[in-house]
Enzyme design. Structure first.
Site, PDB file in Angstrom:
ATOM      1  N   GLY A  72      -2.433   3.891  -3.878  1.00 13.25           N
ATOM      2  CA  GLY A  72      -2.404   2.884  -4.689  1.00 13.25           C
ATOM      3  C   GLY A  72      -1.617   2.797  -5.893  1.00 13.25           C
ATOM      4  O   GLY A  72      -1.592   1.976  -6.623  1.00 13.25           O
ATOM      5  N   TYR A  88      -3.610   4.185   1.393  1.00 13.12           N
ATOM      6  CA  TYR A  88      -3.858   4.797   3.077  1.00 13.12           C
ATOM      7  C   TYR A  88      -4.943   5.737   3.063  1.00 13.12           C
ATOM      8  O   TYR A  88      -5.891   5.589   4.051  1.00 13.12           O
ATOM      9  CB  TYR A  88      -2.575   5.666   3.649  1.00 13.12           C
ATOM     10  CG  TYR A  88      -2.787   5.944   5.000  1.00 13.12           C
ATOM     11  CD1 TYR A  88      -2.746   5.055   5.978  1.00 13.12           C
ATOM     12  CD2 TYR A  88      -2.727   7.311   5.337  1.00 13.12           C
ATOM     13  CE1 TYR A  88      -2.865   5.264   7.251  1.00 13.12           C
ATOM     14  CE2 TYR A  88      -2.827   7.707   6.497  1.00 13.12           C
ATOM     15  CZ  TYR A  88      -2.958   6.663   7.501  1.00 13.12           C
ATOM     16  OH  TYR A  88      -3.008   6.942   8.918  1.00 13.12           O
ATOM     17  N   GLY A 126       0.589  -1.021  -0.042  1.00 11.94           N
ATOM     18  CA  GLY A 126       0.074  -0.148   0.041  1.00 11.94           C
ATOM     19  C   GLY A 126       0.756   1.161  -0.071  1.00 11.94           C
ATOM     20  O   GLY A 126       2.103   1.238   0.251  1.00 11.94           O
ATOM     21  N   CYS A 127       0.329   2.434  -0.478  1.00  9.26           N
ATOM     22  CA  CYS A 127       1.076   3.417  -0.283  1.00  9.26           C
ATOM     23  C   CYS A 127      -0.177   4.778  -0.016  1.00  9.26           C
ATOM     24  O   CYS A 127      -1.183   4.364   0.677  1.00  9.26           O
ATOM     25  CB  CYS A 127       1.593   3.721  -1.657  1.00  9.26           C
ATOM     26  SG  CYS A 127       0.367   3.958  -3.052  1.00  9.26           S
ATOM     27  N   LYS A 128       0.168   5.936  -0.676  1.00  8.55           N
ATOM     28  CA  LYS A 128      -1.178   6.949  -0.283  1.00  8.55           C
ATOM     29  C   LYS A 128      -2.350   6.644  -0.961  1.00  8.55           C
ATOM     30  O   LYS A 128      -3.561   6.753  -0.493  1.00  8.55           O
ATOM     31  CB  LYS A 128      -0.477   8.406  -0.506  1.00  8.55           C
ATOM     32  CG  LYS A 128      -1.604   9.481  -0.398  1.00  8.55           C
ATOM     33  CD  LYS A 128      -0.850  10.707  -0.506  1.00  8.55           C
ATOM     34  CE  LYS A 128      -1.774  11.811  -0.075  1.00  8.55           C
ATOM     35  NZ  LYS A 128      -1.244  13.096  -0.639  1.00  8.55           N
TER      36      LYS A 128
END
Length: 156
Positions: free
Chosen positions: A109, A134, A105-107
Site C-alpha cells: 500500500g 496485495y 495497489g502494490c505489495k
C-alpha cells in the site's frame, strides 16, 4: 520608554513568527482516499479498474484477479537505484481515462499511495488506494491470478 518596549516586543514577535516552519495546506497536497481490501473487492465487482503498480516480476508472481487489471510499475529499479517510472502517467493514460474509476495497489500500500497522489494531482478524478496491498488481499483469500510463463526445455 513604554512605547520602545512595545516596539521591541512587536519586532521580536515578527521575527519569531516569520521564522517558524510553515505547514502545507490541504490545497497543496492531493486528497487521497484509501480503502481496505473488502471495499476494494466490492468496487472491483461494481466495475472499477485495478491498477497494480508493482514491478512486472512481482505482478507475474501473483496479482488481484478481476475483470479489468493492468500492471504499470510506479517505481523502477535501475543501476542508479529506485526511481519513479518516467513513463508512468503516459502508460496509465494510454489504458485509462481521467474519469475512469481506479483502484491502485502494490505489495503493501505504500507505492500505490504515492502513485495515487500522483494520478490525483495529474487530474484523475476517482482514484482509490488499496490499504495493505496485495499482502492484505491474499490474507483475505480473495481471488488471485498467477501469470504462467512458458518453460524452456532446460527449465524442466
Amino acid at each position: 520608554m513604554d512605547s520602545l518596549h512595545v516596539l521591541r516586543s512587536f519586532l521580536l514577535l515578527f521575527i519569531v513568527f516569520n521564522h517558524l516552519p510553515r505547514t502545507t495546506t490541504s490545497m497543496s497536497e492531493p486528497k487521497v482516499i484509501t480503502i481496505d481490501v473488502n471495499q476494494a473487492q466490492k468496487l472491483l465487482d461494481s466495475g472499477y479498474t485495478f491498477l497494480d503498480v508493482r514491478t512486472v516480476e512481482e505482478f507475474k508472481k501473483g496479482h488481484v484477479d478481476s475483470e479489468n487489471v493492468f500492471n504499470v510499475p510506479y517505481w523502477l529499479y535501475t543501476p542508479q537505484g529506485q526511481e519513479i517510472n518516467p513513463n508512468f502517467l503516459k502508460h496509465v493514460s494510454s489504458l485509462c481515462n481521467q474519469t475512469d474509476h481506479l483502484i491502485l495497489g502494490c505489495k503493501s500500500g505504500v507505492r500505490s499511495l504515492h502513485a495515487t497522489k500522483f494520478l490525483v494531482s495529474s487530474g484523475f478524478k476517482t482514484v482509490r488506494n488499496m490499504d495493505g496491498g496485495y499482502i492484505a488481499w491474499v490474507n483475505k483469500r480473495f481471488p488471485v491470478k498467477v501469470e504462467h510463463k512458458e518453460l524452456k526445455y532446460d527449465e524442466l
